[in-house]
Design a protein around this motif. Structure first.
Motif, mmCIF file in Angstrom:
data_model
loop_
_atom_site.group_PDB
_atom_site.id
_atom_site.type_symbol
_atom_site.label_atom_id
_atom_site.label_comp_id
_atom_site.label_asym_id
_atom_site.label_seq_id
_atom_site.Cartn_x
_atom_site.Cartn_y
_atom_site.Cartn_z
ATOM 1 N N LYS A 89 -2.135 7.827 -3.685
ATOM 2 C CA LYS A 89 -1.087 8.029 -2.680
ATOM 3 C C LYS A 89 -0.970 9.462 -2.183
ATOM 4 O O LYS A 89 -0.785 9.708 -1.007
ATOM 5 N N PHE A 92 -3.465 10.263 0.431
ATOM 6 C CA PHE A 92 -3.118 9.625 1.704
ATOM 7 C C PHE A 92 -1.999 10.408 2.390
ATOM 8 O O PHE A 92 -2.079 10.691 3.581
ATOM 9 N N GLN A 93 -0.965 10.778 1.645
ATOM 10 C CA GLN A 93 0.167 11.516 2.222
ATOM 11 C C GLN A 93 -0.290 12.829 2.841
ATOM 12 O O GLN A 93 0.180 13.230 3.900
ATOM 13 N N ILE A 96 -1.636 12.313 6.526
ATOM 14 C CA ILE A 96 -0.858 11.677 7.597
ATOM 15 C C ILE A 96 -1.139 12.417 8.898
ATOM 16 O O ILE A 96 -1.175 13.641 8.935
ATOM 17 N N LEU A 114 -3.508 7.535 10.639
ATOM 18 C CA LEU A 114 -2.578 7.293 9.541
ATOM 19 C C LEU A 114 -1.202 7.811 9.948
ATOM 20 O O LEU A 114 -1.048 8.984 10.272
ATOM 21 N N ASP A 116 1.930 6.594 8.185
ATOM 22 C CA ASP A 116 2.899 6.572 7.098
ATOM 23 C C ASP A 116 2.250 6.061 5.820
ATOM 24 O O ASP A 116 1.300 5.279 5.855
ATOM 25 N N VAL A 117 2.779 6.521 4.688
ATOM 26 C CA VAL A 117 2.332 6.052 3.376
ATOM 27 C C VAL A 117 3.553 5.497 2.670
ATOM 28 O O VAL A 117 4.577 6.155 2.576
ATOM 29 N N GLU A 118 3.422 4.254 2.198
ATOM 30 C CA GLU A 118 4.519 3.590 1.505
ATOM 31 C C GLU A 118 4.114 3.320 0.066
ATOM 32 O O GLU A 118 2.998 3.623 -0.334
ATOM 33 N N VAL A 122 -0.354 1.622 3.383
ATOM 34 C CA VAL A 122 -0.251 2.589 4.477
ATOM 35 C C VAL A 122 -0.012 1.888 5.801
ATOM 36 O O VAL A 122 -0.292 0.701 5.949
ATOM 37 N N THR A 141 -0.145 -2.548 8.926
ATOM 38 C CA THR A 141 0.188 -2.193 7.548
ATOM 39 C C THR A 141 -0.914 -2.721 6.644
ATOM 40 O O THR A 141 -1.261 -3.900 6.697
ATOM 41 N N PHE A 144 -2.723 -1.179 -0.391
ATOM 42 C CA PHE A 144 -3.772 -0.435 -1.089
ATOM 43 C C PHE A 144 -4.836 -1.359 -1.673
ATOM 44 O O PHE A 144 -6.020 -1.058 -1.626
#
Length: 157
Positions: A89, A92-93, A96, A114, A116-118, A122, A141, A144
């Protein structure tokens, strides 16, 4: 995870400069009687070579003191290269706003920005092109677990 690998990860974690730095991967490969211990680290705001050198020196000293590595070994501490798949994560963040290429577990490939990362995945803006129509962007969406490999696309603009 093997006890040795876990012990090495704990040592690396202890020698990272601050909470903005993190471990991406620790791997060991045996080749011709020598073990290569490869440690990939990253940082939320970029990593410099001096940090890699400092972590390498500190980890090497502690491995010697604790006598954890049996026999001869090579220690490599570096950041993941541009072509290294995103892992976790935090990576990924950190990316963004960048363009990613995602290979899904279904074999399908998506390219998009990209956004957003949840917790579970993503959100990306993917260009959708229909015959005879102007390309549009669609928010997708992706969990992962459906992403097999994700690479940041390099832009020279």
């Amino acid at each position: 995870m093997s006890e040795l690998k876990q012990s090495i990860e704990e040592i690396v974690e202890k020698h990272l400069p601050d909470e903005k730095h993190f471990i991406v991967e620790v791997s060991m490969v045996n080749k011709g009687g020598k073990t290569t211990l490869s440690i990939l680290i990253d940082a939320d705001e970029g990593l410099n070579i001096q940090t890699c050198a400092d972590v390498s020196r500190a980890v090497s000293e502690e491995l010697e003191v604790q006598d954890l590595m049996p026999g001869a070994y090579i220690l490599e501490v570096s950041s993941p290269g541009l072509d290294y798949p995103l892992n976790g994560k935090r990576q990924f963040q950190k990316n963004i706003g960048r363009e990613l290429k995602v290979l899904l577990t279904t074999g399908k490939e998506l390219v998009g920005k990209l956004v957003d990362v949840e917790e579970a995945g993503v959100k990306m803006l993917v260009k959708k092109k229909e015959k005879g129509k102007k390309a549009t962007e669609e928010e997708v969406t992706l969990p992962f677990e459906e992403m097999n490999k994700t690479i940041v696309q390099v832009s020279f603009k």
